[in-house]
Design a protein around this motif. Structure first.
Motif: not given
Length: 298
Positions: A147-167
């Motif tokens: 397990s590892v703790d992480t901190q939320v840096d940001s949310r983003l909408h992918m505009k390009s690449g293999p996951f374009a249009d995904n949150q």
């Protein structure tokens, strides 16, 4: 996660040069247990009762996205030595890493599956508020559960690449919290209680004994010396029913077989039957069962 060098930086040094690269040994553990493409579970804001499923979409190194594991070159000990960035696969040495993030899908929609109380506990804006802690949990290894703790840096909408249009959500791992927990060290309550084991709806229940009960699993034993438990495979779905004295203290738990032998079977529990249906087993449920076992007469 990264150490800031305040007094040792030479005059005129850039801000990004004042951040030390991640520790190689810790990064090797991260690469082993939380690689790109790894399915995992997580719980937000230290709320262990709220567990969702996710996947590591990418590692983001110095604001460059890595979508495949072969973009990370490892040495013989599994320590990342170089990252291949962009279409040109430009080589970035570990010593030059100033920023590391994990990209996961924005699974805000999963919050709809929670009851009102748990959904409210995530706050008005949900689990992925900037700065919130998200604890990632990988599948159990031979040594335990990573397990590892992480901190939320940001949310983003992918505009390009293999996951374009995904949150997506960017998580900054705190490598100091990266650990492997031995589930066998979970505090166990040892009590022999009669149990009915249901393998499926069309088979009669098998009588056996509850050997012990922990925060994450229970162990079943044959009902009598010389008997054997049925042949069960890891992952088989089962239901265990037992009573601690009265109807109000009867528990129906649904889980999956972790390992099984004729003389004993360990089941990782997932849900408990209450209010007319199955729900995720919560800390209060576990405490109630443990208390009941500890106070069981006879």
């Amino acid at each position: 996660m990264f150490r800031l060098l305040k007094n040792d930086s030479p005059p005129g040094a850039r801000a990004e040069d004042a951040v030390a690269p991640p520790d190689g040994a810790a990064l090797a553990m991260l690469a082993e247990h939380f690689p790109i493409g790894k399915k995992l579970r997580y719980y937000p804001e230290y709320q262990r009762d709220i567990v969702f499923h996710s996947i590591v979409i990418a590692w983001r190194v110095n604001d460059q996205d890595l979508y495949s594991r072969d973009a990370i070159e490892l040495d013989a000990d599994g320590v990342p030595q170089c990252f291949l960035l962009g279409e040109r696969r430009s080589r970035l040495a570990l010593a030059k890493v100033r920023k590391l993030q994990l990209m996961v899908p924005d699974t805000t929609d999963l919050e709809r599956s929670l009851d009102y109380v748990r959904r409210a506990s995530l706050g008005r804006n949900g689990q992925f508020v900037r700065g919130n802690t998200i604890t990632l949990i990988a599948d159990a290894s031979q040594r335990g559960v990573p397990s590892v703790d992480t901190q939320v840096d940001s949310r983003l909408h992918m505009k390009s690449g293999p996951f374009a249009d995904n949150q997506m959500v960017l998580l900054r791992p705190d490598l100091a919290t990266l650990a492997i927990v031995d589930q066998r060290r979970k505090a166990r309550v040892h009590r022999h209680v009669a149990v009915s084991l249901y393998q499926s709806d069309d088979k009669p229940p098998l009588g056996c004994l509850l050997g012990d009960f922990s925060d994450v699993s229970l162990r079943l034993l044959p009902a009598a010396p010389g008997q054997a438990l049925p042949e069960l495979k890891p992952g088989d779905k089962v239901v265990v029913i037992f009573s601690l004295g009265d109807i109000a203290s009867t528990f129906r738990i649904r889980g999956a077989v972790f390992r099984c032998a004729p003389e004993g079977c360990v089941i990782n529990f997932r849900q408990i039957y209450k209010d007319g249906g199955y729900a995720t087993i919560r800390t209060m449920d576990i405490l109630e069962i443990k208390t009941g076992l500890l106070n069981l007469l006879g």
